[in-house]
Write a protein that holds these residues in place. Structure first.
Motif, PDB file in Angstrom:
ATOM      1  N   ASP A  91       0.817  -1.223   0.000  1.00 41.28           N
ATOM      2  CA  ASP A  91       0.000   0.000   0.000  1.00 41.28           C
ATOM      3  C   ASP A  91       0.850   1.273   0.000  1.00 41.28           C
ATOM      4  OD1 ASP A  91       0.992  -0.230   2.556  1.00 41.28           O
ATOM      5  OD2 ASP A  91      -0.910   0.202   3.559  1.00 41.28           O
ATOM      6  N   PRO A 111       2.958   3.161  -2.613  1.00 41.46           N
ATOM      7  CA  PRO A 111       3.424   3.255  -4.010  1.00 41.46           C
ATOM      8  C   PRO A 111       4.836   3.826  -4.097  1.00 41.46           C
ATOM      9  CG  PRO A 111       1.207   4.158  -3.762  1.00 41.46           C
ATOM     10  CD  PRO A 111       1.734   3.936  -2.385  1.00 41.46           C
ATOM     11  N   THR A 133      -1.010   0.537 -14.767  1.00 41.32           N
ATOM     12  CA  THR A 133      -1.195   0.652 -13.327  1.00 41.32           C
ATOM     13  C   THR A 133      -2.666   0.740 -12.968  1.00 41.32           C
ATOM     14  OG1 THR A 133      -0.663   1.997 -11.375  1.00 41.32           O
ATOM     15  CG2 THR A 133      -1.005   3.173 -13.439  1.00 41.32           C
ATOM     16  N   LEU A 136      -3.364   2.352 -10.188  1.00 38.29           N
ATOM     17  CA  LEU A 136      -3.365   3.529  -9.326  1.00 38.29           C
ATOM     18  C   LEU A 136      -4.090   4.693 -10.006  1.00 38.29           C
ATOM     19  CD1 LEU A 136       0.367   3.443  -8.152  1.00 38.29           C
ATOM     20  CD2 LEU A 136      -1.633   2.736  -6.829  1.00 38.29           C
ATOM     21  N   THR A 137      -4.724   5.533  -9.201  1.00 39.40           N
ATOM     22  CA  THR A 137      -5.361   6.735  -9.739  1.00 39.40           C
ATOM     23  C   THR A 137      -4.463   7.955  -9.584  1.00 39.40           C
ATOM     24  OG1 THR A 137      -6.476   7.111  -7.612  1.00 39.40           O
ATOM     25  CG2 THR A 137      -7.686   5.857  -9.295  1.00 39.40           C
ATOM     26  N   ILE A 159      -0.131   9.123  -8.942  1.00 35.05           N
ATOM     27  CA  ILE A 159       1.262   8.671  -8.932  1.00 35.05           C
ATOM     28  C   ILE A 159       2.160   9.825  -8.520  1.00 35.05           C
ATOM     29  CG2 ILE A 159       3.208   7.961 -10.421  1.00 35.05           C
ATOM     30  CD1 ILE A 159       1.313   6.157 -11.921  1.00 35.05           C
TER      31      ILE A 159
END
Length: 196
Positions: free
Chosen positions: A61, A63, A108, A110-111, A113
């Motif tokens: 969790d 990044p 990815t 992820l929303t 980065i």
């Protein structure tokens, strides 16, 4: 493989290692960092983030920061307006978290980065040769102090990485991390070597 940053083919060798999915320890303008190439859509996933996490013992969790070769490269991945106040600090020890645009080439889920354009010209040339961002996170086991002495780094991690590049890290402190909010405000998440 141990490589001197100042050696003739260091940029080509380091970028080749990364492009082939290898994990390298590279000197930056802050501290030594674990690096691996970032996966993009439509190509084989090299999963270098997973390799780095395994070596470091880093939680899923948390990044990893992605390093880019040029300040303008951030707009390849986000539609957010990045204030000139922040962009003017690049290249340098500032990490900016932005929302990722849906048509980004990055592979990815992820929303958001965290991106950084490092102040070290050699490192930016390595990233440019890779043709996409590279991951970066400090060289240490999670929960332990950051290692800055080359011999200590070599002793601890040489058997677990594909390459270690020896060179001077000019900063000695990690980067400052900020998050760019939806309303355009800037939230400081970690105060590092750069004071805004």
């Amino acid at each position: 493989m141990i490589l001197e940053k100042d050696s003739k083919d260091s940029i080509a060798l380091a970028s080749s290692c990364l492009k082939n999915g290898g994990i390298a320890i590279l000197p930056t303008d802050t501290v030594y960092g674990f690096s691996g190439i970032v996966d993009v859509r439509g190509e084989k996933d090299l999963k270098t983030d997973e390799k780095i996490r395994l070596i470091k013992g880093r939680a899923e969790d948390k990044p990893l920061i992605q390093l880019i070769a040029s300040p303008s490269d951030i707009f390849l991945y986000t539609k957010q307006q990045v204030p000139e106040k922040l962009l003017s600090k690049w290249p340098g020890p500032l990490t900016i978290i932005v929302k990722i645009k849906e048509d980004s080439q990055l592979s990815t889920s992820l929303t958001s980065i965290a991106f950084r354009c490092p102040g070290d010209l050699w490192l930016r040339k390595v990233i440019a040769e890779c043709g996409r961002p590279i991951y970066s996170t400090s060289v240490n086991r999670s929960g332990f102090p950051v290692l800055q002495d080359f011999e200590e780094i070599k002793k601890e991690f040489e058997a677990e990485v594909d390459m270690i590049v020896s060179g001077t890290c000019t900063g000695g402190q990690p980067s400052t991390i900020v998050s760019l909010q939806s309303d355009g405000t800037i939230k400081i998440l970690r105060q590092g070597s750069l004071v805004l």
